[in-house]
Scaffold this active site. Structure first.
Site, PDB file in Angstrom:
ATOM      1  N   ALA A   1      42.354  24.814  38.750  1.00 34.56           N
ATOM      2  CA  ALA A   1      42.561  23.896  37.636  1.00 34.56           C
ATOM      3  C   ALA A   1      43.956  23.947  37.029  1.00 34.56           C
ATOM      4  O   ALA A   1      44.211  23.317  36.008  1.00 34.56           O
ATOM      5  CB  ALA A   1      41.536  24.189  36.538  1.00 34.56           C
TER       6      ALA A   1
ATOM      7  N   ASN B   1      38.477  31.439  35.812  1.00 34.00           N
ATOM      8  CA  ASN B   1      39.050  31.658  37.132  1.00 34.00           C
ATOM      9  C   ASN B   1      40.547  31.362  37.141  1.00 34.00           C
ATOM     10  O   ASN B   1      41.292  31.957  37.921  1.00 34.00           O
ATOM     11  CB  ASN B   1      38.334  30.785  38.169  1.00 34.00           C
ATOM     12  CG  ASN B   1      36.954  31.310  38.502  1.00 34.00           C
ATOM     13  OD1 ASN B   1      36.783  32.479  38.841  1.00 34.00           O
ATOM     14  ND2 ASN B   1      35.956  30.451  38.386  1.00 34.00           N
TER      15      ASN B   1
ATOM     16  N   HIS C   1      45.413  23.876  29.640  1.00 40.54           N
ATOM     17  CA  HIS C   1      45.931  25.143  30.151  1.00 40.54           C
ATOM     18  C   HIS C   1      47.428  25.213  29.859  1.00 40.54           C
ATOM     19  O   HIS C   1      48.175  24.282  30.192  1.00 40.54           O
ATOM     20  CB  HIS C   1      45.698  25.259  31.662  1.00 40.54           C
ATOM     21  CG  HIS C   1      44.283  25.013  32.071  1.00 40.54           C
ATOM     22  ND1 HIS C   1      43.310  25.987  32.011  1.00 40.54           N
ATOM     23  CD2 HIS C   1      43.662  23.893  32.529  1.00 40.54           C
ATOM     24  CE1 HIS C   1      42.165  25.483  32.422  1.00 40.54           C
ATOM     25  NE2 HIS C   1      42.350  24.218  32.739  1.00 40.54           N
TER      26      HIS C   1
END
Length: 264
Positions: free
Chosen positions: A120, A186, A216
């Site tokens: 991601a 993750n 993120h």
């Protein structure tokens, strides 16, 4: 035609399978027995449903894990010991140092390969390059909606129903984040594997009731200089814990099978 083995048959696996590039097909799906009837029905019997990779009598061109950290721990060594390439999306499993060491040893002994998918987040090529010159610090921050954190350790650290603004509820190492939040962190492990390692990579996790995206933020400092990346991604509609970009990184790994020797 390249043929892959899929580990998992949840939301991410189904998203990847729906987007397989031309020239790539799925031949085997490793999943719990409860999913086997659905697999047979969905693929008209053209795909073999397995409970373990060892049940496969042929050689897949790629084994693609889109299941969980538990699946990596349960099946990873068996795949690599057969010399098959294994692409891993649940990279947090490698926060278990003993498992990572066993997989590395199996790769050496059996000419296998473990491919850490970018998942991601973006910029892993730059991070790995920067590591060659020496890194001073790597900091990762993830901000997600309350729905994305439900069913995780976050429920014990913060009241997800009462939160009214963005709040930090965890700060620690990538190893701690990956082990405490196996379905959500993750990315922390992926960054650690490409950078300073599980214990030196710093992680901050937030919940924001006003967001519907997974944001993120990565900050990296080293001898090369400094870079910052911010990525705001959409979660899968079928699973708010899973990023759409993570599924697309698995699709891209499949595309490389048919792109020949050219890698862009």
């Amino acid at each position: 035609m390249k043929k892959i083995m899929m580990i998992g048959y949840g939301a991410m696996a189904k998203e990847v399978l729906s987007r397989l590039p031309d020239g790539v097909s799925v031949g085997w799906i490793v999943a719990r027995a409860a999913h086997h009837a659905a697999i047979v029905s969905d693929f008209g019997g053209a795909v073999q449903a397995l409970t373990h990779p060892d049940r496969c009598a042929e050689r897949p061109d790629l084994v693609l894990e889109c299941a969980s950290q538990q699946a990596v721990a349960e099946f990873g060594e068996a795949v690599v010991m057969r010399g098959w390439p294994l692409a891993v999306i649940s990279t947090g499993a490698l926060a278990d140092a003993a498992l990572q060491q066993r997989l590395q040893q199996a790769c050496r002994l059996h000419h296998g390969q473990v491919i850490v998918l970018s998942g991601a987040v973006a910029g892993m090529d730059g991070l790995a390059s920067a590591r060659e010159g020496g890194l001073d610090s790597v900091t990762y921050q993830a901000c997600k909606s309350p729905a994305s954190w439900r069913g995780s350790m976050a429920e014990q650290l913060i009241d997800l129903d009462a939160v009214s603004e963005a709040q930090v509820f965890f700060e620690g190492s990538a190893r701690e984040a990956a082990q405490l939040f196996p379905a959500n962190a993750n990315v922390a492990a992926t960054i650690a594997l490409n950078g300073l390692g599980m214990d030196a990579t710093r992680v901050r996790l937030l919940v924001d009731p006003e967001t519907r995206r997974n944001t993120h933020r990565l900050q990296v400092c080293g001898n090369f200089g400094e870079f910052r990346i911010e990525l705001s991604g959409n979660p899968l509609a079928s699973n708010p814990k899973t990023s759409t970009l993570a599924a697309l990184s698995a699709v891209q790994a499949c595309r490389r099978l048919v792109d020949g020797g050219f890698i862009a």
